[in-house]
Scaffold this motif. Sequence first.
Motif, PDB file in Angstrom:
ATOM      1  N   ILE A  38      26.534 -54.952   7.542  1.00 27.95           N
ATOM      2  CA  ILE A  38      24.940 -54.723   7.514  1.00 27.95           C
ATOM      3  C   ILE A  38      24.237 -55.935   6.839  1.00 27.95           C
ATOM      4  CG2 ILE A  38      23.858 -53.266   5.449  1.00 27.95           C
ATOM      5  CD1 ILE A  38      26.432 -51.289   5.301  1.00 27.95           C
ATOM      6  N   VAL A  66      19.756 -54.775   9.858  1.00 28.81           N
ATOM      7  CA  VAL A  66      19.754 -52.784   9.420  1.00 28.81           C
ATOM      8  C   VAL A  66      18.048 -52.959   9.052  1.00 28.81           C
ATOM      9  CG1 VAL A  66      19.447 -53.902   6.971  1.00 28.81           C
ATOM     10  CG2 VAL A  66      20.028 -51.643   7.138  1.00 28.81           C
ATOM     11  N   SER A  76      23.775 -56.032   0.085  1.00 29.95           N
ATOM     12  CA  SER A  76      23.720 -55.551   1.614  1.00 29.95           C
ATOM     13  C   SER A  76      23.204 -54.391   0.747  1.00 29.95           C
ATOM     14  CB  SER A  76      24.932 -55.614   2.124  1.00 29.95           C
ATOM     15  OG  SER A  76      26.185 -54.870   2.215  1.00 29.95           O
ATOM     16  N   SER A  93      19.248 -52.704   0.456  1.00 30.94           N
ATOM     17  CA  SER A  93      19.102 -51.612   1.826  1.00 30.94           C
ATOM     18  C   SER A  93      19.143 -50.680   1.128  1.00 30.94           C
ATOM     19  CB  SER A  93      20.507 -51.192   2.386  1.00 30.94           C
ATOM     20  OG  SER A  93      21.359 -51.901   3.548  1.00 30.94           O
ATOM     21  N   PHE A 107      24.235 -45.424   6.189  1.00 31.18           N
ATOM     22  CA  PHE A 107      22.771 -46.204   5.971  1.00 31.18           C
ATOM     23  C   PHE A 107      22.072 -46.585   6.726  1.00 31.18           C
ATOM     24  CE2 PHE A 107      25.447 -47.349   1.464  1.00 31.18           C
ATOM     25  CZ  PHE A 107      24.200 -48.224   0.470  1.00 31.18           C
ATOM     26  N   TYR A 108      22.440 -46.968   7.918  1.00 35.84           N
ATOM     27  CA  TYR A 108      21.943 -47.148   8.843  1.00 35.84           C
ATOM     28  C   TYR A 108      20.995 -46.371   9.298  1.00 35.84           C
ATOM     29  CZ  TYR A 108      24.017 -51.795  10.551  1.00 35.84           C
ATOM     30  OH  TYR A 108      24.710 -52.124  10.520  1.00 35.84           O
ATOM     31  N   CYS A 155      17.740 -46.070   6.772  1.00 41.40           N
ATOM     32  CA  CYS A 155      16.927 -47.463   6.340  1.00 41.40           C
ATOM     33  C   CYS A 155      15.987 -47.042   7.914  1.00 41.40           C
ATOM     34  CB  CYS A 155      17.249 -48.453   6.849  1.00 41.40           C
ATOM     35  SG  CYS A 155      18.035 -49.048   5.482  1.00 41.40           S
TER      36      CYS A 155
END
Length: 483
Positions: A52, A56, A200, A204, A291-292, A295
């Motif tokens: 991350i 990202v 991170s 994020s 998280f990806y 985001c």
Amino acid sequence: MKFVDENTQVEACESAMGIHKVERNAELDDDGKPIRTGNVWTASAHIVTTVIGSGVLSLAWAVAQLGWIAGVATLLVFSGITLYTSSFLADCYRSPVTGRRNYTYKEIVKSNLGGTMYVACIVAQYGLLCGAIVGYTITASISMVAIEKSNCFHEMGHEAACRFSYNPYMIGIGILEIFLSQIPNFHKLSMLSVAAAVMSFGYSSIGIGLALARIISGKGEKTTLTGVEVGIGISAADKTWRMFRAFGDIAFAYTYSPVLVEIQDTLKASPPESKVMKRANVVAVATTTTFYLMCGCLGYAAFGNNAAGNMLTGFGFYEPFWLVDLANACIVLHLVGVYQVFAQPVFSAVESWAAGRWPKSDFVTKEYGIGGGKNKQHKCSINLLRLVWRSSFVMLATFLAMMMPFFNDFLALLGAIGYWPLAIYFPIQLHIMKTKLRTWTWSWIGLQLINSVSLVVAVAAACGSIQGVTESLEKYKPFEVHE
């Protein structure tokens, strides 16, 4: 002589009876090196710190180029492949015959695949690591400039001509990294990695929250199933090149294989390192993929086909300015840590080679203690080779970053160059060698299919990123003030 004889007799008795043996070797591992203390959580922190990263922030742009279907599918496919092949590397950490540890990625390749593959691995691994370090210097400076621009826009208005140079910030980052680079090895990075991982998650989460707030407020922009549409301002060729670069950005976002073995080498010997590393892989990849997706998808939903290359520095968000500043500050602190995670294998490679070449040189091997207390036990030490070599490396990386501060195109190129050989090709070849997998079995065909498709994607991403870098170079003049 009497004193020596008594000690010899005591040691002989202790050896025969097995007394105090553990106590005497409590600070040493099974191979005589300092004992390892890592566990599944420290390994997960190292991976999250590595993965991350700056990548990202480009995922909203990547999803915008690919669209909802291909964008989400690409994120999930890269996640699954990364998790699958990382288990192959984890299984190769110890030799199946002798149980000997392979301390680095290149040692695993050398001991299993031979000298030619060893050279190819070195070129791919250290090329990606060095390039990533330059990339992180660029990204950290962009975030620092974004803080200054955010404050300028808040005071002067969103239409103000707020222009600042990245160069002073890159120099400041370089100076800080010179000091941090004196951390001796990977084993001393646990606290730095934990702090970087927290940062991170921080930026994020802020990016996700701001994007979600924009969507809820009804300010989300147009999105499509196929992404950016061909039309005014974008040709079919431009669309194709952008899609290729998007593949590279996503590949870079999942790249941690170059340091996987070094991370595994921090784990305690019991339970077996391979089992712990596989659990850490699952925890870290599942976390980062979540998280990806948030985001990438929320960023695309918020900004649509106009998504910026960097979600937090492209100024889709102006207010609250202090929250944008906080997010960018978290990015900087995170990248300061991940810089060291990527740099340590490079540092160690040169220092290990020098120690083998000049084992009696004080410049290479001698440690000079600093900060000793009354008992003269030094809390830290300085080695002259480490000081000179690491400082020179950081200065060179900083200079290169100042020469070419491109974000998305540079990330795509790094992802294209490093992801396929290090995350796909070598792990698959190692697995085939280790399991003695027969040619043309269904398992072998499946692995080769993954290998071939990944190679095609990597070549396409490399072509797209080179085209993007070429365009940027035509417009860019080094060391000038930039937007």
